[in-house]
Design a protein around this motif. Structure first.
Motif, PDB file in Angstrom:
ATOM      1  N   TYR A 618      27.899  15.748-116.595  1.00 10.46           N
ATOM      2  CA  TYR A 618      27.188  16.953-117.036  1.00 10.46           C
ATOM      3  C   TYR A 618      26.785  16.838-118.515  1.00 10.46           C
ATOM      4  CZ  TYR A 618      26.288  21.851-118.128  1.00 10.46           C
ATOM      5  OH  TYR A 618      25.710  23.018-118.547  1.00 10.46           O
ATOM      6  N   ARG A 620      26.583  14.056-120.306  1.00  9.04           N
ATOM      7  CA  ARG A 620      25.649  12.941-120.449  1.00  9.04           C
ATOM      8  C   ARG A 620      24.223  13.383-120.120  1.00  9.04           C
ATOM      9  NH1 ARG A 620      27.123   9.932-116.272  1.00  9.04           N
ATOM     10  NH2 ARG A 620      28.763   8.778-117.376  1.00  9.04           N
ATOM     11  N   ASN A 621      24.071  14.135-119.036  1.00  8.59           N
ATOM     12  CA  ASN A 621      22.733  14.566-118.631  1.00  8.59           C
ATOM     13  C   ASN A 621      22.107  15.478-119.682  1.00  8.59           C
ATOM     14  OD1 ASN A 621      20.624  14.781-116.476  1.00  8.59           O
ATOM     15  ND2 ASN A 621      21.196  16.933-116.582  1.00  8.59           N
ATOM     16  N   LYS A 622      22.908  16.367-120.278  1.00  7.73           N
ATOM     17  CA  LYS A 622      22.384  17.246-121.325  1.00  7.73           C
ATOM     18  C   LYS A 622      21.902  16.430-122.520  1.00  7.73           C
ATOM     19  CE  LYS A 622      23.117  21.474-119.728  1.00  7.73           C
ATOM     20  NZ  LYS A 622      22.038  22.476-119.599  1.00  7.73           N
ATOM     21  N   GLN A 624      21.099  13.137-122.624  1.00 10.73           N
ATOM     22  CA  GLN A 624      19.977  12.257-122.294  1.00 10.73           C
ATOM     23  C   GLN A 624      18.689  13.044-122.106  1.00 10.73           C
ATOM     24  OE1 GLN A 624      21.391   9.984-118.897  1.00 10.73           O
ATOM     25  NE2 GLN A 624      22.305   8.414-120.208  1.00 10.73           N
ATOM     26  N   THR A 625      18.805  14.280-121.610  1.00  8.21           N
ATOM     27  CA  THR A 625      17.614  15.112-121.467  1.00  8.21           C
ATOM     28  C   THR A 625      17.033  15.469-122.830  1.00  8.21           C
ATOM     29  OG1 THR A 625      18.455  16.013-119.380  1.00  8.21           O
ATOM     30  CG2 THR A 625      16.734  17.271-120.512  1.00  8.21           C
ATOM     31  N   GLN A 626      17.898  15.739-123.818  1.00 11.78           N
ATOM     32  CA  GLN A 626      17.431  16.167-125.135  1.00 11.78           C
ATOM     33  C   GLN A 626      17.067  15.005-126.047  1.00 11.78           C
ATOM     34  OE1 GLN A 626      19.923  19.058-126.956  1.00 11.78           O
ATOM     35  NE2 GLN A 626      18.770  19.148-128.866  1.00 11.78           N
ATOM     36  N   GLY A 628      16.958  11.504-124.988  1.00  9.53           N
ATOM     37  CA  GLY A 628      16.499  10.301-124.314  1.00  9.53           C
ATOM     38  C   GLY A 628      17.655   9.454-123.800  1.00  9.53           C
ATOM     39  N   ASN A 630      19.000   6.665-120.292  1.00 11.58           N
ATOM     40  CA  ASN A 630      19.147   6.638-118.835  1.00 11.58           C
ATOM     41  C   ASN A 630      20.438   5.922-118.470  1.00 11.58           C
ATOM     42  OD1 ASN A 630      15.918   6.107-119.345  1.00 11.58           O
ATOM     43  ND2 ASN A 630      16.304   7.564-117.698  1.00 11.58           N
ATOM     44  N   PHE A 709      22.783  13.335-111.283  1.00 14.05           N
ATOM     45  CA  PHE A 709      21.677  13.785-112.122  1.00 14.05           C
ATOM     46  C   PHE A 709      20.592  12.704-112.181  1.00 14.05           C
ATOM     47  CE2 PHE A 709      25.293  16.229-113.889  1.00 14.05           C
ATOM     48  CZ  PHE A 709      24.785  17.502-113.675  1.00 14.05           C
ATOM     49  N   LYS A 711      18.674  11.544-114.547  1.00 11.63           N
ATOM     50  CA  LYS A 711      18.694  10.582-115.645  1.00 11.63           C
ATOM     51  C   LYS A 711      19.618   9.403-115.355  1.00 11.63           C
ATOM     52  CE  LYS A 711      15.968  12.256-118.886  1.00 11.63           C
ATOM     53  NZ  LYS A 711      14.886  11.462-119.508  1.00 11.63           N
TER      54      LYS A 711
END
Length: 838
Positions: A618, A620-622, A624-626, A628, A630, A709, A711
């Motif tokens: 969770y 990590r996804n936040k 990587q979304t903000q 960058g 993968n 997720f 990403k």
């Protein structure tokens, strides 16, 4: 084991249903004579076994004696068939064992595993002559799909079994443990040793195996004894020919065995016997298959007819009454039984006088699970089949129902007599419930009492309903309405204030309270917030007095808020030397992470070992979304639970060594790396122990996890961290089925890394390692080329000692290789170290 030991005969039962054995039994019935039958003597069984097979460990106990007596006397004819099949396979097996340098006495193993039946299969998924499981078969290159199973090819299965036996002997250095691991799997052996203080004895360990494998070793000992003394016991092997002469053909379209057998006029079981590798009784298009020698020309001439029959089989469902009568070699005929509610295999077997194992074999059932409506083929004597069909009628929907003729409509006023719903029977003089149940296959006396609401006493002229009425939607609705009515009456009769039973209060809500609940009012705390903040008056308590003044004129305490530290100092982050600026570099790196040349790394120690990366995923996804990035980051090869963010498939020879578990005696180092664990595919050997020459192969298959997720489902780089192997290894990378690199890595005593880059996210990546000694593999990382990479290290419940137990030099080196920017040690302080004055 006691007298309750249940003898398992399903393997030999399955062999007796195969075409070659049925043919041999039929021929022997007309040509052979009974011969001389001698009683089996088991007084010196252990000594006789030891003399018969000096190359492998043996044992003898009461269960071995039971199997010797069973197949030596009452089921002697079945052992004759097994011995006849074994004589055809023994030359093939002995040749491969000699080529691999293995004891020739291992040739008896398939007798106990499958009863020398290529078509055998177990509920746990093993199949073929050697009953190989899926991971072992695939690891050694056999094809196992929904259409083709090469475990059923005698030659390929024997080669694979010999290699696997050699691997197991290298692992255990003991033929007893290797044989046990082959028959039931290394996990069963490890569990049994854990329950028996690390025993290595057959007799001590096998009772602790699971029920599906517990009988193999006693069967093996019994079959070895009977095979070695068959001549003196008067057991003559049947002339079984499992390898019939055949012609090979190739088809351009899919073929069904049923269509070929119908057109060429031969049993389906014969085609199945000479084409054992094909599943589901069909030959896929463009596959080579076999026909009995001399049938090639007829097949070519009748190919159009075969295709026409095959089309008819697809379009027209075959009902029980339209199927041609099938017979076994002993004259039994097939009936098609429809499973009813409450049926189970044991009940059906008792009803028709057959064995559960026979029903499972006839219907290719892998377990005991059946459902109402299923159709089962059961072979019974001809007289029983005739009686069954006399009481079987067709209902309006084409389903067979066990019954006599239905009672004519109108006989009983106000009662429906639909044949599909129920059937009525008028009790005759002298009838009993048991006698009536016997007339209707599939019905028992207790069913009649339950369905009709009667006792065992019945009178002539009474009517008994012999099948269950179906639960209709109207009945369900009526039942629910009745329940609601009863609840409403209870609510009306009980006092509104409820009933008190001592300290217990019983209150039933009214219909108004249920349908129109009152809205809850929120409490206004404005007055509380408006209280002065410099002092709070509260009742006298036993609180410490260093921050409060006591008013002796009252019974209240007044906190002197001026003596407390300011709020911003009491609630704050605690920074190390360097103050608040210690994280500025990290925040700056986050801002530029999307355009960096490599990802910035965050290690999260603390995600639960039972959660499987869910918490880290969770966060990590936040990030990587903000910012960058993968990929799921770094993960162990062998782990306790599946990783939430990556799908892994491993060969079954990987073992995990963790800093949080007790070290095995042969592990003399603390090199666990940043994941606090490492994996190996060969055992750890002392430096003074010479390595074997057997080359071991291990695979790591990595795929995107579609449930995680988005990403984490994409990556462009793969990094492998490994080292400390005493001999060279071959390292191969295969991407989407294409081998992209193959290299030999010399022996090493340091941390090595290998990086592969991809054009896009592969559907599947396979890392293959081969060698006589495994490296310590510290992890695999699937990541992007910039942004954020966040790794999950399951350590929740740890107290921090794990860092001190790990080799500090390796830990530092691996942090440098990963270029770690932030460590999050979310661990519990479960214990405090002893403090010294200094």
């Amino acid at each position: 084991m006691g007298s309750s030991w249940a003898q398992s005969t399903w393997r030999v039962d399955s062999l007796m249903t195969t075409w070659p054995v049925r043919l041999a039994v039929e021929e022997a019935r007309h040509t052979s004579t009974p011969g001389v039958i001698r009683a089996v003597d088991t007084r010196d069984l252990y000594a006789q076994l030891k003399s018969a097979v000096p190359g492998i460990p043996v044992f003898a106990d009461s269960n071995v004696v039971r199997y010797v007596n069973l197949y030596g006397e009452p089921r002697r004819e079945e052992f004759r068939a097994l011995l006849g099949a074994a004589q055809h396979y023994f030359p093939l097996i002995e040749g491969e064992l000699a080529r691999q340098g293995l004891p020739k006495d291992l040739k008896y193993l398939p007798m106990a595993m499958s009863a020398m039946n290529n078509l055998a299969g177990s509920p746990s998924g093993e199949a073929g002559l050697w009953m190989l499981n899926y991971p072992v078969a695939v690891r050694h290159g056999l094809t196992v799909t929904a259409d083709r199973d090469e475990r059923r090819d005698a030659r390929l299965a024997t080669i694979t079994a010999a290699r696997h036996l050699k691997e197991l002997h290298t692992r255990y250095n003991d033929w007893g443990l290797a044989i046990m691991a082959f028959t039931c799997g290394p996990a069963n052996v490890a569990r049994a040793q854990g329950r028996t203080n690390n025993s290595t004895d057959h007799r001590t360990l096998y009772p602790h195996f699971n029920s599906g494998h517990r009988d193999v070793l006693p069967l093996l000992m019994a079959f070895i004894h009977l095979s070695a003394h068959a001549k003196e016991l008067g057991i003559e092997p049947l002339e079984v020919a499992p390898m019939e002469a055949t012609d090979s053909l190739r088809t351009e379209t899919e073929l069904r065995f049923a269509a070929v057998a119908t057109t060429l006029g031969m049993p389906v079981s014969r085609l199945r016997a000479i084409n054992p590798v094909f599943c589901n009784d069909r030959v896929p298009a463009y596959e080579t298959f076999r026909l009995p020698r001399g049938e090639r020309d007829r097949f070519t001439q009748l190919l159009d007819s075969i295709q026409r029959v095959q089309q008819q089989l697809r379009e027209v469902p075959v009902l029980a009454s339209s199927v041609a009568t099938e017979r076994t070699a002993d004259g039994r005929e097939a009936i098609h039984y429809r499973v009813r509610n409450g049926d189970y295999l044991g009940r059906i077997a008792m009803r028709f006088g057959v064995k559960v194992s026979q029903i499972k074999t006839w219907n290719k059932l892998r377990n005991d699970r059946i459902s109402a409506g299923d159709r089962l083929v059961i072979y019974v004597p001809a007289s029983q089949r005739d009686r069954y069909e006399r009481h079987t009628v067709k209902t309006t929907d084409g389903e067979p129902t066990n019954s006599t003729a239905p009672k004519p409509a109108g006989t009983t006023a106000g009662r429906s007599t639909s044949v599909a719903d129920h059937i009525w029977y008028t009790v005759q003089a002298g009838d009993s419930l048991y006698a009536i149940a016997q007339r209707f296959p599939g019905v028992e006396a207790k069913d009649l009492m339950e369905l009709n609401g009667i006792s065992a006493n019945i009178k002539p002229g009474a009517e008994a309903q012999d099948t269950r009425r179906q639960m209709t939607p109207a009945r369900v609705l009526a039942f629910l309405c009745a329940v609601l009515l009863v609840l409403a009456l209870i609510g009306q009769l009980l006092p509104k204030d409820g009933l008190r039973l001592g300290s217990l209060e019983l209150r039933f809500p009214s219909a108004r309270e249920v349908l129109f609940p009152e809205k809850q009012q929120l409490v206004d705390i404005g007055d509380i917030l408006a209280l002065p903040t410099d002092s709070v008056t509260m009742p006298m308590d036993t609180l410490a007095t260093d921050t409060m003044a006591v008013d002796t004129a009252s019974t209240a305490l007044v906190f002197d808020a001026s003596k407390l530290a300011p709020l911003e100092e009491r609630i704050k982050l605690h920074y190390p030397a360097g103050g608040k600026t210690v994280l500025h570099d990290f925040f700056a790196a986050l801002e530029s992470a999307g355009s960096a040349s490599k990802p910035i790394r965050i290690l999260h120690y603390g995600d639960s070992q039972l959660e499987g990366d869910r918490i880290t995923a969770y966060v990590r996804n936040k990030l990587q979304t903000q910012f960058g990035g993968n990929g799921p980051g770094l993960f162990s090869v062998a782990d306790i639970v599946p990783h939430f963010s990556v799908a892994r498939e491993l060969s079954d020879n990987w073992e995990r060594y963790s800093v949080m578990t007790k070290k095995p005696k042969n592990q003399k180092h603390d090199r666990f790396g940043s994941l606090s664990a490492f994996s190996r595919f060969t055992p750890i050997l002392a430096d003074t122990v010479a390595l074997d020459t057997v080359v071991h192969t291990a695979t790591i298959t990595v795929k995107p996890e579609r449930r995680c997720f988005g990403k984490a489902q994409a990556w462009s780089d793969c990094r492998l961290f490994y080292g400390w192997h005493r001999a060279p290894i071959t390292l191969t990378m295969t991407v989407d089925g294409t081998e992209t690199s193959n290299e030999t890595i010399p022996a090493s005593e340091q941390l090595l890394t290998r990086e592969w880059r991809f054009d896009g996210t592969p559907k599947q990546v396979v890392i293959t390692m081969k060698g006589v000694d495994s490296p310590d593999v510290f992890g695999v990382s699937m990541e992007g080329r910039n942004g954020v990479a966040m790794d999950n290290i399951p350590a929740r419940g740890a107290a921090g000692y794990e860092f001190r137990r790990s080799d500090q030099a390796l830990l530092s080196r691996m942090y440098d290789e990963l270029d770690v920017k932030l460590l999050i040690p979310a661990i519990r302080r479960q214990c405090a170290p002893q403090l010294e004055e200094r």
